[in-house]
Design a protein around this motif. Structure first.
Motif, short mmCIF file in Angstrom:
data_model
loop_
_atom_site.label_atom_id
_atom_site.label_comp_id
_atom_site.label_asym_id
_atom_site.label_seq_id
_atom_site.Cartn_x
_atom_site.Cartn_y
_atom_site.Cartn_z
N GLN A 2 0.85 -0.99 -0.14
CA GLN A 2 0.15 -0.09 0.10
C GLN A 2 0.94 1.30 -0.06
OE1 GLN A 2 -0.76 -2.48 2.58
NE2 GLN A 2 -1.66 -3.56 0.93
N LEU A 3 0.53 2.25 -0.82
CA LEU A 3 1.51 3.47 -0.86
C LEU A 3 0.45 4.77 -0.48
CD1 LEU A 3 2.77 2.71 -4.37
CD2 LEU A 3 3.78 2.42 -2.48
N GLN A 4 1.11 5.63 0.08
CA GLN A 4 0.53 6.83 0.71
C GLN A 4 1.30 7.75 0.33
OE1 GLN A 4 -2.31 7.03 2.68
NE2 GLN A 4 -2.23 9.01 2.78
N SER A 6 2.18 12.00 0.20
CA SER A 6 1.83 13.17 1.13
C SER A 6 2.92 14.16 0.65
CB SER A 6 2.09 12.69 2.59
OG SER A 6 3.33 12.50 2.88
N CYS A 21 6.28 9.32 -0.35
CA CYS A 21 5.54 8.02 -0.59
C CYS A 21 5.94 7.09 0.12
CB CYS A 21 5.81 7.44 -2.17
SG CYS A 21 4.92 6.04 -2.40
N SER A 24 3.49 0.33 2.82
CA SER A 24 3.23 -0.40 3.99
C SER A 24 3.23 -1.75 3.27
CB SER A 24 2.13 0.14 4.81
OG SER A 24 0.93 0.09 4.09
N THR A 77 10.42 4.55 2.48
CA THR A 77 9.82 5.59 1.93
C THR A 77 10.57 5.87 0.29
OG1 THR A 77 10.91 7.45 3.02
CG2 THR A 77 8.65 6.90 3.94
N TYR A 94 1.19 11.40 -8.39
CA TYR A 94 1.02 10.02 -7.63
C TYR A 94 2.45 9.08 -7.66
CZ TYR A 94 -3.83 10.76 -9.40
OH TYR A 94 -4.86 11.46 -9.75
N GLY A 113 -0.48 4.88 -5.18
CA GLY A 113 -0.92 5.95 -3.99
C GLY A 113 -2.17 6.70 -4.22
N GLN A 114 -2.66 7.41 -3.67
CA GLN A 114 -3.81 8.06 -3.91
C GLN A 114 -3.89 9.67 -4.40
OE1 GLN A 114 -2.15 8.73 -1.15
NE2 GLN A 114 -2.56 10.47 -0.09
N THR A 116 -1.40 13.14 -4.57
CA THR A 116 -1.44 14.44 -3.83
C THR A 116 -1.24 15.82 -4.65
OG1 THR A 116 -0.06 15.65 -1.94
CG2 THR A 116 1.28 14.32 -3.44
#
Length: 122
Positions: A2-4, A6, A21, A24, A77, A94, A113-114, A116
């Motif tokens: 999973q990527l996040q 920010s 990025c 997890s 990251t 992304y 990821g979602q 930013t």
């Protein structure tokens, strides 16, 4: 994995922003990780990437010399340091991961990821 993503926000032309990025579920070193961006009314485009093995980095011509991608295995990251920003850098950014090593086409990436938003004012 999973990527996040920010770190987006408002920047000024000539200024800097740093995107991060966070992964997890798996380690970032298990994947080729790239940043893509999509500006309003435009197709998503490759920005920068780091290869899974060896850690070689690649950049789109439009950001070469201004952006730097870096992988931190300890923090799990992949960051994108953006310097000398230009209004044309405005886009949703992304991060994406591929098991295949690396590539510049978004269909080569399975995990995303979602996004930013980065807005650069002139």
């Amino acid at each position: 994995v999973q990527l996040q993503a920010s770190g987006g926000g408002l920047g000024q032309a000539g200024g800097s922003l740093r995107l991060s990025c966070a992964a997890s579920g798996r380690t970032v070193s298990s994947y080729g990780i790239s940043w893509f961006r999509q500006a309003p009314g435009r197709v998503r485009e490759f920005v920068a990437g780091v290869r899974r093995s060896g850690g070689n980095t690649y950049y789109a011509d439009s950001v070469k010399g201004r952006f730097t991608i870096s992988r931190d295995n300890a923090k799990n990251t992949v960051d994108l340091q953006m310097n000398n920003l230009k209004p044309e850098d405005t886009a949703v950014y992304y991060c994406a991961a591929t098991s295949a090593g690396w590539g510049t086409y978004d269909n080569q990436y399975r995990y995303w990821g979602q996004g930013t938003l980065v807005t650069v004012s002139s």
